[in-house]
Motif scaffolding. Structure first.
Motif, PDB file in Angstrom:
ATOM      1  N   LYS A 134       0.829  -1.201   0.000  1.00 14.17           N
ATOM      2  CA  LYS A 134       0.000   0.000   0.000  1.00 14.17           C
ATOM      3  C   LYS A 134       0.867   1.257   0.000  1.00 14.17           C
ATOM      4  N   ASN A 135       0.538   2.164  -0.945  1.00 16.50           N
ATOM      5  CA  ASN A 135       1.216   3.464  -1.098  1.00 16.50           C
ATOM      6  C   ASN A 135       2.708   3.299  -1.383  1.00 16.50           C
ATOM      7  N   ARG A 136       3.090   2.202  -2.037  1.00 20.60           N
ATOM      8  CA  ARG A 136       4.491   1.960  -2.383  1.00 20.60           C
ATOM      9  C   ARG A 136       4.670   2.004  -3.903  1.00 20.60           C
ATOM     10  N   LEU A 187      16.457   0.201 -20.139  1.00 22.15           N
ATOM     11  CA  LEU A 187      15.399   1.066 -19.628  1.00 22.15           C
ATOM     12  C   LEU A 187      15.932   1.981 -18.526  1.00 22.15           C
ATOM     13  N   LYS A 188      15.174   3.040 -18.290  1.00 23.25           N
ATOM     14  CA  LYS A 188      15.458   3.975 -17.203  1.00 23.25           C
ATOM     15  C   LYS A 188      14.158   4.264 -16.471  1.00 23.25           C
ATOM     16  N   LEU A 189      14.206   4.144 -15.158  1.00 19.05           N
ATOM     17  CA  LEU A 189      13.036   4.479 -14.339  1.00 19.05           C
ATOM     18  C   LEU A 189      13.243   5.849 -13.719  1.00 19.05           C
ATOM     19  N   PRO A 190      12.179   6.608 -13.565  1.00 14.21           N
ATOM     20  CA  PRO A 190      12.322   7.964 -12.995  1.00 14.21           C
ATOM     21  C   PRO A 190      12.658   7.957 -11.504  1.00 14.21           C
ATOM     22  N   GLU A 191      12.504   6.797 -10.841  1.00  9.71           N
ATOM     23  CA  GLU A 191      12.731   6.741  -9.396  1.00  9.71           C
ATOM     24  C   GLU A 191      13.050   5.309  -8.987  1.00  9.71           C
ATOM     25  N   TRP A 210      17.662  -0.341  -9.214  1.00  8.02           N
ATOM     26  CA  TRP A 210      16.441   0.385  -8.847  1.00  8.02           C
ATOM     27  C   TRP A 210      15.876   0.071  -7.468  1.00  8.02           C
ATOM     28  N   LEU A 211      16.304  -0.985  -6.809  1.00 11.29           N
ATOM     29  CA  LEU A 211      15.697  -1.343  -5.521  1.00 11.29           C
ATOM     30  C   LEU A 211      16.294  -0.488  -4.402  1.00 11.29           C
ATOM     31  N   LYS A 212      15.426   0.107  -3.600  1.00 13.22           N
ATOM     32  CA  LYS A 212      15.862   0.917  -2.465  1.00 13.22           C
ATOM     33  C   LYS A 212      16.488   0.036  -1.390  1.00 13.22           C
ATOM     34  N   PRO A 213      17.360   0.600  -0.578  1.00 15.80           N
ATOM     35  CA  PRO A 213      17.879  -0.173   0.566  1.00 15.80           C
ATOM     36  C   PRO A 213      16.734  -0.571   1.494  1.00 15.80           C
ATOM     37  N   GLY A 214      16.715  -1.823   1.875  1.00 17.65           N
ATOM     38  CA  GLY A 214      15.621  -2.322   2.709  1.00 17.65           C
ATOM     39  C   GLY A 214      14.400  -2.734   1.923  1.00 17.65           C
ATOM     40  N   GLY A 215      14.458  -2.619   0.605  1.00 19.00           N
ATOM     41  CA  GLY A 215      13.325  -3.053  -0.214  1.00 19.00           C
ATOM     42  C   GLY A 215      13.211  -4.570  -0.248  1.00 19.00           C
TER      43      GLY A 215
END
Length: 517
Positions: free
Chosen positions: A201-203, A262-266, A296-301
């Motif tokens: 949710k909201n991710r 590919l490139k992701l914006p975030e 692309w994966l955030k730390p802790g993802g």
């Protein structure tokens, strides 16, 4: 006839009886020469025209020509000459009656003029002999193809041919249906997302190998803020249309291409991917997944699913071996052992039942996708099989389990042959047939070595589409002394047919083979 005497019975055959009945009818017909006049109620001295009018009354009402009336009577032979003479006299007395009688002839069509210089003379003669002129066949005007309404999203995939689908079968509708309909892994992902909505949710999420977008739609329904659906197949054209029709285009963004392109914006908070292949590694999406994790994966993802294990067993699947391999020993009384060598050189995928398993499951690979590296995507380790039931080992069986370590409740997707499920699996179990079966006893130990790695040469990139199995197995006694060697064989896993040399290298080196030309 004297009294008391009975009339002698005469026995007639059916043919004689019918002949007598015909003679009797002919006598009755000659005895009434004017019967036909009584039937038509025509008196003596009636002309032919009046007789025709009487005949009209007996005929059913239909369109009859005003100038011609054809009347035919079956007259007796005695009346035939008299009728003809009377009809001729009536025609001479009344000249108007000539217009009532005409001789009908078959119309003859004159042959059409041959204006085409390319037509041969024989064709013209052939048409004249048939009573008609030679006619050229008129070509039917081309029927225009009705306009097809193709959605904008499907214009590219709509132009694909069968040759294109050979290299991109994921874009074929049949493959989309087979990969999703009543499949165990689809229900696994659905349950996993429904029970762990607090993680979604909201991710911002990334769905790799998205296919038709089903997993992306599940994530959006679970409350994700933004979903990036990525696939290098043209199946993304269908995914765009499906997302639009389900009104999720403001949440799901479909991207086509490889991860490196590919490139992701975030960065994203989690990656959802159906990455598993046969034996976990072969034809899997692990290379794409590890690249996406690093970029692309955030730390802790999280990665869903992130835990996996591969198991090895010994089995007495003699019926399956007879069907897949030994059938080639005698094909309609012909020797086809050469094809059996090919059947033994490649792994097979089949639905195995637990009733023929001889050993316990031995774990040969364990993966944690949060920390695994490319160098760890192979197996080279010692193995030990613990026998449960005595029997002849015909093959080795491999299956895998995957799970999500951060799940609210433990949930596992397993291809264990002992588990009974109503769902299907695209992976089944991987079967490695041995060339010669061997006896496995519970009081003995069986140890050896298993190698499962890419066929890429040192220095080349890891390739999970060309891999090789190799198993070496020995019999050990209770004192752990090495006994006789049982298996020393390899199997190739590749998307193409093997060469003759590759097949020869895969044969069991403990078995003497006949030379192959």
């Amino acid at each position: 006839m004297p009294a008391g005497r009975r009339k002698k019975e005469i026995k007639l055959s059916l043919m004689e009886f019918n002949a007598q009945m015909v003679q009797k009818e002919q006598k009755q017909h000659k005895s009434a020469p004017n019967a036909w006049r009584q039937k038509l109620q025509i008196k003596e001295g009636t002309t032919t025209t009046t007789a025709a009018e009487a005949a009209k009354q007996l005929l059913p009402k239909r369109s009859i020509s005003k100038s011609v009336v054809k009347v035919r009577f079956d007259l007796p032979d005695e009346e035939e000459e008299e009728t003809i003479t009377r009809d001729q006299a009536a025609m001479q007395a009344d000249p108007r009656s000539k217009s009532q009688i005409q001789l009908l002839k078959r119309p003859v069509v004159k042959p059409a003029a041959n204006n085409n210089n390319n037509e041969t003379h024989s064709d013209s003669i052939r048409g004249t002999r048939r009573g008609r002129g030679h006619r050229r066949v008129k070509h039917c005007p081309r029927i225009p193809t009705p306009p097809r309404t193709v959605p904008t999203e499907l214009r590219q995939v709509d132009s694909m041919t069968s040759a294109d689908f050979r290299h991109d079968f994921a874009a074929h509708v049949d493959n989309m249906r087979t990969r999703q309909k009543n499949q165990q892994h689809m229900h696994f992902f659905q349950t996993l997302m429904e029970e762990n909505q607090h993680l979604l949710k909201n991710r911002n999420l990334l769905v790799l190998n998205c296919g038709t977008g089903t997993l992306a739609l599940m994530a959006a329904r679970a409350g994700a803020a933004q979903v990036y659906a990525v696939d290098y197949s043209l199946v993304t054209n269908y995914a765009q249309l499906v997302v639009k029709q389900n009104n999720y285009e403001h949440i799901i963004k479909v991207l086509h291409g490889h991860v490196s392109q590919l490139k992701l914006p975030e960065r994203v908070d989690g990656i959802i991917c159906n990455w598993m292949g046969h034996c976990l590694l072969y034809e899997s999406e692990l290379l794409q997944l590890l690249q996406a994790r690093e970029r692309w994966l955030k730390p802790g993802g999280f990665i869903m699913p992130d835990m996996a294990a591969l198991y090895l067993l010994g089995s007495a699947e003699y019926l399956l071996k007879n069907e897949r391999c030994n059938w080639w020993l005698n094909v309609y009384n012909f020797n086809m052992r050469a094809l059996r060598r090919y059947a033994l050189a490649e792994p097979r995928y089949a639905k195995i039942k637990g009733e023929h398993l001889l050993t316990k499951a031995h774990k040969v690979l364990s993966l944690n996708l949060n920390t695994v590296s490319l160098e760890q995507l192979h197996i080279n380790k010692d193995i030990k099989l613990q026998v449960q039931h005595d029997g002849f080992c015909e093959c080795f069986v491999l299956y895998f389990d995957v799970a999500f370590s951060r799940a609210h409740q433990p949930l596992t997707l397993s291809c264990n042959p002992c588990l009974q499920t109503n769902y299907k699996s695209p992976w089944l179990q991987t079967v490695l047939f041995v060339e010669q079966s061997f006896m496995m006893r519970a009081q003995q130990e069986y140890k050896g070595r298993l190698v499962f790695q890419s066929l890429a040469k040192p220095g080349e990139a890891v390739d999970l589409l060309h891999m090789k199995f190799e198993i070496e197995l020995h019999e050990h006694d209770k004192n752990d002394s090495i006994g006789r060697a049982l298996v020393l064989k390899s199997w190739n896993m590749m998307p193409r047919f093997q060469t003759l040399q590759e097949v020869a290298d895969c044969q069991d080196r403990l078995v003497a083979h006949e030379p192959q030309n």
